[in-house]
Design a protein around this motif. Structure first.
Motif, PDB file in Angstrom:
ATOM      1  N   GLU A  28       0.806  -1.215   0.000  1.00 31.43           N
ATOM      2  CA  GLU A  28       0.000   0.000   0.000  1.00 31.43           C
ATOM      3  C   GLU A  28       0.846   1.276   0.000  1.00 31.43           C
ATOM      4  N   GLU A  31       4.621   3.932  -4.072  1.00 28.28           N
ATOM      5  CA  GLU A  31       4.101   4.969  -4.968  1.00 28.28           C
ATOM      6  C   GLU A  31       4.213   4.580  -6.448  1.00 28.28           C
ATOM      7  N   PRO A  35      -2.239   2.657 -11.563  1.00 23.77           N
ATOM      8  CA  PRO A  35      -3.633   2.971 -11.211  1.00 23.77           C
ATOM      9  C   PRO A  35      -4.594   1.923 -11.766  1.00 23.77           C
ATOM     10  N   ASP A  37      -8.282   1.025 -13.314  1.00 17.87           N
ATOM     11  CA  ASP A  37      -9.294   1.749 -14.080  1.00 17.87           C
ATOM     12  C   ASP A  37     -10.530   0.875 -14.290  1.00 17.87           C
ATOM     13  N   GLU A  71     -12.287   5.800  -9.055  1.00 22.33           N
ATOM     14  CA  GLU A  71     -11.483   6.955  -8.646  1.00 22.33           C
ATOM     15  C   GLU A  71     -10.278   6.388  -7.904  1.00 22.33           C
ATOM     16  N   ASP A  72      -9.265   6.007  -8.667  1.00 21.18           N
ATOM     17  CA  ASP A  72      -8.098   5.362  -8.075  1.00 21.18           C
ATOM     18  C   ASP A  72      -7.463   6.241  -7.005  1.00 21.18           C
ATOM     19  N   SER A  73      -7.317   7.531  -7.270  1.00 25.74           N
ATOM     20  CA  SER A  73      -6.670   8.433  -6.310  1.00 25.74           C
ATOM     21  C   SER A  73      -7.470   8.581  -5.023  1.00 25.74           C
ATOM     22  N   ASN A  74      -8.771   8.310  -5.085  1.00 18.28           N
ATOM     23  CA  ASN A  74      -9.629   8.364  -3.897  1.00 18.28           C
ATOM     24  C   ASN A  74      -9.961   6.974  -3.353  1.00 18.28           C
ATOM     25  N   ASN A  75      -9.336   5.937  -3.940  1.00 19.38           N
ATOM     26  CA  ASN A  75      -9.530   4.557  -3.468  1.00 19.38           C
ATOM     27  C   ASN A  75     -11.003   4.147  -3.506  1.00 19.38           C
ATOM     28  N   ARG A 109      -7.318  -1.021   0.156  1.00 21.34           N
ATOM     29  CA  ARG A 109      -7.493   0.431   0.256  1.00 21.34           C
ATOM     30  C   ARG A 109      -8.782   0.907  -0.412  1.00 21.34           C
TER      31      ARG A 109
END
Length: 158
Positions: A28, A31, A35, A37, A71-75, A109
């Motif tokens: 997790e 970095e 991502p 999708d 929304e990968d950045s927002n899990n 996550r």
């Protein structure tokens, strides 16, 4: 068992990708992860077997790429599905199968929401509430008979 939709419409499916080829970085804190999708989510759930028919959810047009929101950045992942008939008694089971496949496949996550498309089921609000209630989902998965049915739906057929 009485089949409510004895002659469902069968749709053509897209080229199959082996879900084992979809790699997720479980670390997790890393970095460098790729991502996730909507196409990857679709690949994970399209081969789920319908509980009543020897067909997949994709073949029955129950799941559609355009009804998956990531929304990968927002899990966050949301999947809306479309029962084949408005009084489908299997809607909750289908939603549970989608949730279990995603819980088993995605990094922890992610928050996952599963919905019946509004207006496509006579009890869509009740089904949606049940599918997105953690305690109800956990209780359902403690039922050994129900878990066996879910696992059968998740076995990929050749």
């Amino acid at each position: 068992m009485t089949v409510l939709n004895a002659n469902p419409v069968v749709y053509e499916v897209s080229k199959k990708i082996n879900i084992n080829d979809i790699k997720y970085n479980i670390n997790e804190g890393d970095e460098t992860r790729e991502p996730i999708d909507a196409e990857e989510i679709f690949e994970l759930i399209r081969t789920i077997n319908d509980p009543e028919h020897p067909l997949t959810l994709e073949q029955l047009n129950v799941i559609r790429l355009e009804s998956i929101h990531v929304e990968d950045s927002n899990n966050y992942v949301s999947v809306t599905f479309f029962p084949t008939i408005p009084h489908c008694s299997m809607a909750t089971l289908i939603g549970l199968c989608i949730r279990v496949r995603l819980l088993r496949s995605l990094p922890s996550r992610f928050k996952i929401d599963i919905f019946v498309a509004e207006g496509t089921h006579q009890s869509d609000a009740a089904v949606n509430k049940q599918l997105n209630d953690k305690e109800r989902v956990a209780a359902a998965l403690e039922n050994s008979h129900l878990l066996k049915v879910v696992n059968q739906c998740l076995i990929e057929k050749e």
